[in-house]
Design a protein around this motif. Structure first.
Motif, PDB file in Angstrom:
ATOM      1  N   ARG A  11      -3.164   9.103  -3.229  1.00  0.00           N
ATOM      2  CA  ARG A  11      -2.524   8.820  -1.946  1.00  0.00           C
ATOM      3  C   ARG A  11      -2.199  10.140  -1.255  1.00  0.00           C
ATOM      4  O   ARG A  11      -1.785  11.101  -1.898  1.00  0.00           O
ATOM      5  CB  ARG A  11      -1.231   8.016  -2.119  1.00  0.00           C
ATOM      6  N   GLU A  61       4.309  -1.080   4.058  1.00  0.00           N
ATOM      7  CA  GLU A  61       2.949  -1.312   4.555  1.00  0.00           C
ATOM      8  C   GLU A  61       2.142  -2.050   3.488  1.00  0.00           C
ATOM      9  O   GLU A  61       2.194  -1.691   2.316  1.00  0.00           O
ATOM     10  CB  GLU A  61       2.257   0.017   4.889  1.00  0.00           C
ATOM     11  N   THR A 111       2.532   7.675   4.174  1.00  0.00           N
ATOM     12  CA  THR A 111       1.687   7.589   2.980  1.00  0.00           C
ATOM     13  C   THR A 111       0.401   6.856   3.317  1.00  0.00           C
ATOM     14  O   THR A 111       0.432   5.772   3.901  1.00  0.00           O
ATOM     15  CB  THR A 111       2.422   6.851   1.843  1.00  0.00           C
ATOM     16  N   ILE A 112      -0.725   7.462   2.958  1.00  0.00           N
ATOM     17  CA  ILE A 112      -2.041   6.867   3.240  1.00  0.00           C
ATOM     18  C   ILE A 112      -2.839   6.806   1.950  1.00  0.00           C
ATOM     19  O   ILE A 112      -3.203   7.849   1.394  1.00  0.00           O
ATOM     20  CB  ILE A 112      -2.827   7.691   4.275  1.00  0.00           C
ATOM     21  N   PRO A 113      -3.148   5.635   1.424  1.00  0.00           N
ATOM     22  CA  PRO A 113      -4.051   5.543   0.271  1.00  0.00           C
ATOM     23  C   PRO A 113      -5.423   6.086   0.639  1.00  0.00           C
ATOM     24  O   PRO A 113      -5.961   5.778   1.702  1.00  0.00           O
ATOM     25  CB  PRO A 113      -4.106   4.032  -0.016  1.00  0.00           C
ATOM     26  N   ARG A 160       7.929  10.497   6.800  1.00  0.00           N
ATOM     27  CA  ARG A 160       7.033  10.570   5.640  1.00  0.00           C
ATOM     28  C   ARG A 160       6.046   9.430   5.744  1.00  0.00           C
ATOM     29  O   ARG A 160       6.435   8.256   5.768  1.00  0.00           O
ATOM     30  CB  ARG A 160       7.796  10.479   4.322  1.00  0.00           C
ATOM     31  N   LYS A 220       6.228   0.560  -8.607  1.00  0.00           N
ATOM     32  CA  LYS A 220       5.399   1.292  -9.561  1.00  0.00           C
ATOM     33  C   LYS A 220       5.406   0.644 -10.941  1.00  0.00           C
ATOM     34  O   LYS A 220       4.405   0.678 -11.657  1.00  0.00           O
ATOM     35  CB  LYS A 220       5.882   2.742  -9.661  1.00  0.00           C
ATOM     36  N   ILE A 256       0.312  12.045   1.212  1.00  0.00           N
ATOM     37  CA  ILE A 256       1.696  11.941   1.675  1.00  0.00           C
ATOM     38  C   ILE A 256       1.915  13.046   2.702  1.00  0.00           C
ATOM     39  O   ILE A 256       1.800  14.233   2.389  1.00  0.00           O
ATOM     40  CB  ILE A 256       2.689  12.069   0.517  1.00  0.00           C
ATOM     41  N   ASN A 305       6.660   4.032   3.921  1.00  0.00           N
ATOM     42  CA  ASN A 305       6.798   5.139   4.858  1.00  0.00           C
ATOM     43  C   ASN A 305       8.257   5.311   5.251  1.00  0.00           C
ATOM     44  O   ASN A 305       8.953   4.335   5.516  1.00  0.00           O
ATOM     45  CB  ASN A 305       5.936   4.898   6.102  1.00  0.00           C
ATOM     46  N   GLN A 315       0.819  -1.204   0.000  1.00  0.00           N
ATOM     47  CA  GLN A 315       0.000   0.000   0.000  1.00  0.00           C
ATOM     48  C   GLN A 315       0.859   1.262   0.000  1.00  0.00           C
ATOM     49  O   GLN A 315       0.531   2.241  -0.654  1.00  0.00           O
ATOM     50  CB  GLN A 315      -0.900   0.012   1.250  1.00  0.00           C
ATOM     51  N   SER A 316       1.934   1.240   0.778  1.00  0.00           N
ATOM     52  CA  SER A 316       2.742   2.448   0.877  1.00  0.00           C
ATOM     53  C   SER A 316       4.129   2.114   1.416  1.00  0.00           C
ATOM     54  O   SER A 316       4.352   1.056   2.013  1.00  0.00           O
ATOM     55  CB  SER A 316       2.070   3.472   1.803  1.00  0.00           C
ATOM     56  N   GLU A 329      10.646   1.834  -4.569  1.00  0.00           N
ATOM     57  CA  GLU A 329       9.400   2.465  -5.024  1.00  0.00           C
ATOM     58  C   GLU A 329       9.268   2.364  -6.538  1.00  0.00           C
ATOM     59  O   GLU A 329       8.170   2.154  -7.064  1.00  0.00           O
ATOM     60  CB  GLU A 329       9.383   3.927  -4.577  1.00  0.00           C
TER      61      GLU A 329
END
Length: 487
Positions: free
Chosen positions: A267, A125, A281-283, A279, A154, A269, A107, A104-105, A150
């Protein structure tokens, strides 16, 4: 064979310091229990007995150091078959294979050691993770290595095949949602509960050393000060509160320095921190509810804090899923960024359902159950000064009436908004498909008056996040339950 990457050697030190930090309280308790008496005279009969705390401390220090070294020595990560793979352990090998489409992210944390060497801690995460811990934690790697993870993720998620190193990737647009200024940081600390946290920390430390505090001398000095009048005592208390305020400002400044919220590729950030930069990150699709919190001081000045409850992930070491979206923001300016992030939500409270007048006593009736015997005991044992406890009735009544005037809820299509107050005013916004539990409760006395209470719970952490519609007309509560049950 795929190339396996190692962590930076500084991760040994970071793991060691982290382990010592976790052992700090037990070590302090150990020495307090021994009365800080360590006899270094090897000829003494009690030498070995009194050295036991030091031996225990030395054991834990050596164990923590060896554990940090072994974790760094055995830790490897690599990329294979569209997965991030991690292995570590000397005698017991542990392996984790994390598919990119489940991530998901990523961090990031940058502590003091990381920033000196230009490194970053990465916490991976995944979706559906309810343990509160990251699926994988890379203690110290370079920023380039973090970007590589990352990038690999992607490529799979967007199904892009990069044939050459000089291929240009499409960078999604980044929108700045909110940024906090240093001036707002001071206001944030002044109107927050940080002062209470500082004072509670001081009390906790004092309680551990209670045996060594000369209370009799302190009481004598206080009695001596009282002879000079309450003005001097009030001045000393004011100085103590001022020092606590200064400490709270410093803590808040360090925690929320350069606080920035951006939105990229659906998302959120969030970056913040001075000494330790984070940092998170939350979807957006993992956000379960929005809470707008206004304590009485902020409410007077039209300020609020906005937090989001999110499901899954540990969010960069945060203790729960309650993530601060806007630490401090004017209510007049708050609705624009919220509407940009959540255009489908109704953020107004027009035509909200309020509790009937007959429900007003229920907002302070329970307080009198514990308050009356407490006032009686204080008045009896500390007469006549104990009679001053009668004054507590006034703020309790005022708070109860305030809670009554605040309470309301609103249902619009598949969304519910609840407004309630303990001391701070809280606006809770959630969609129906995010709600895990909807519960109706009614006591014997509520039933006689025809009122009831409803509670809704969304997924957030181990226990979830809840909101209540207190002491509403039972017909309105039945309407709420019917709305939730209707497919």
């Amino acid at each position: 064979m795929m190339y396996k990457y190692k962590l930076h050697p500084i991760s040994m030190v970071i793991n060691f310091v982290k382990a010592l930090k976790d052992l700090l309280l037990p070590i302090i308790v150990l020495f307090i229990a021994n009365g800080f008496n360590i006899n270094f005279d090897i000829h003494s009969e009690k030498f070995f007995a009194e050295m036991i705390p030091l031996f225990i401390l030395l054991f834990f220090v050596v164990y923590s150091l060896l554990n940090g070294i072994l974790k760094w020595w055995t830790f490897r990560y690599w990329f294979e078959d569209n997965e991030l793979r991690v292995e570590y352990g000397l005698f017991v090998k542990k392996k984790r294979y994390i598919p990119y489409d489940r991530i998901q992210s990523l961090n990031y944390n940058e502590g003091i050691f990381h920033r000196v060497f230009g490194l970053v801690q990465v916490m991976v995460e995944t979706a559906g993770n309810k343990t509160g811990k990251a699926e994988a934690e890379l203690t110290a790697i370079t920023r380039e290595a973090a970007n590589q993870i990352e990038s690999e993720m992607k490529k799979v998620k967007h199904k892009k095949v990069v044939a050459h190193e000089d291929d240009i990737a499409i960078v999604p647009a980044v929108r700045v949602i909110h940024k906090i200024s240093n001036k707002d940081l001071v206001v944030l600390a002044t109107t927050s509960n940080s002062i209470g946290v500082v004072l509670a920390g001081v009390i906790a430390i004092v309680s551990h050393f209670a045996e060594y505090i000369p209370y009799e001398w302190i009481f004598e000095e206080v009695a001596h000060l009282l002879k000079f009048g309450m003005l001097l005592v009030a001045a000393l208390v004011l100085i103590a509160l001022l020092l606590a305020w200064v400490v709270s400002v410093v803590i808040t400044f360090f925690n929320y320095y350069s606080f920035l919220v951006t939105e990229e590729n659906n998302r959120l950030i969030i970056t913040r921190g001075l000494l330790e930069k984070k940092r998170i990150t939350i979807p957006l699709n993992r956000i379960q509810a929005i809470k707008i919190v206004e304590n009485p001081f902020r409410q007077m000045f039209g300020l609020a804090t906005v937090v989001v409850e999110s499901a899954g992930g540990s969010f960069g070491g945060e203790k729960d899923r309650r993530i601060v979206l806007f630490p401090l923001i004017s209510k007049k300016e708050m609705f624009v960024p919220l509407q940009r992030l959540f255009p489908h939500l109704d953020l107004t409270l027009v035509d909200a359902i309020r509790p009937p007048k007959k429900a007003r006593p229920f907002f302070y009736r329970l307080d009198f159950i514990w308050m009356v015997p407490a006032i009686f005991a204080l008045s009896y044992f500390f007469f006549p000064y104990g009679l001053l406890s009668l004054l507590i009735i006034v703020p309790v009544l005022v708070l109860g009436v305030w809670q009554f005037k605040t309470a309301r809820f609103k249902i619009v299509d598949d969304q519910i908004t609840m407004l309630y107050r303990s001391v701070s005013r809280i606006t809770f916004i959630a969609e129906k498909h995010r709600i895990q539990i909807a519960q109706r409760s009614q006591t014997y006395f509520q039933k006689k008056k025809g009122v009831a209470t409803a509670k809704v719970v969304v997924m957030s952490g181990m226990s979830g996040a809840a909101a209540k519609a207190y002491n509403m007309d039972e017909k309105d509560i039945d309407l709420l339950m019917s709305w939730y049950e209707r497919k």
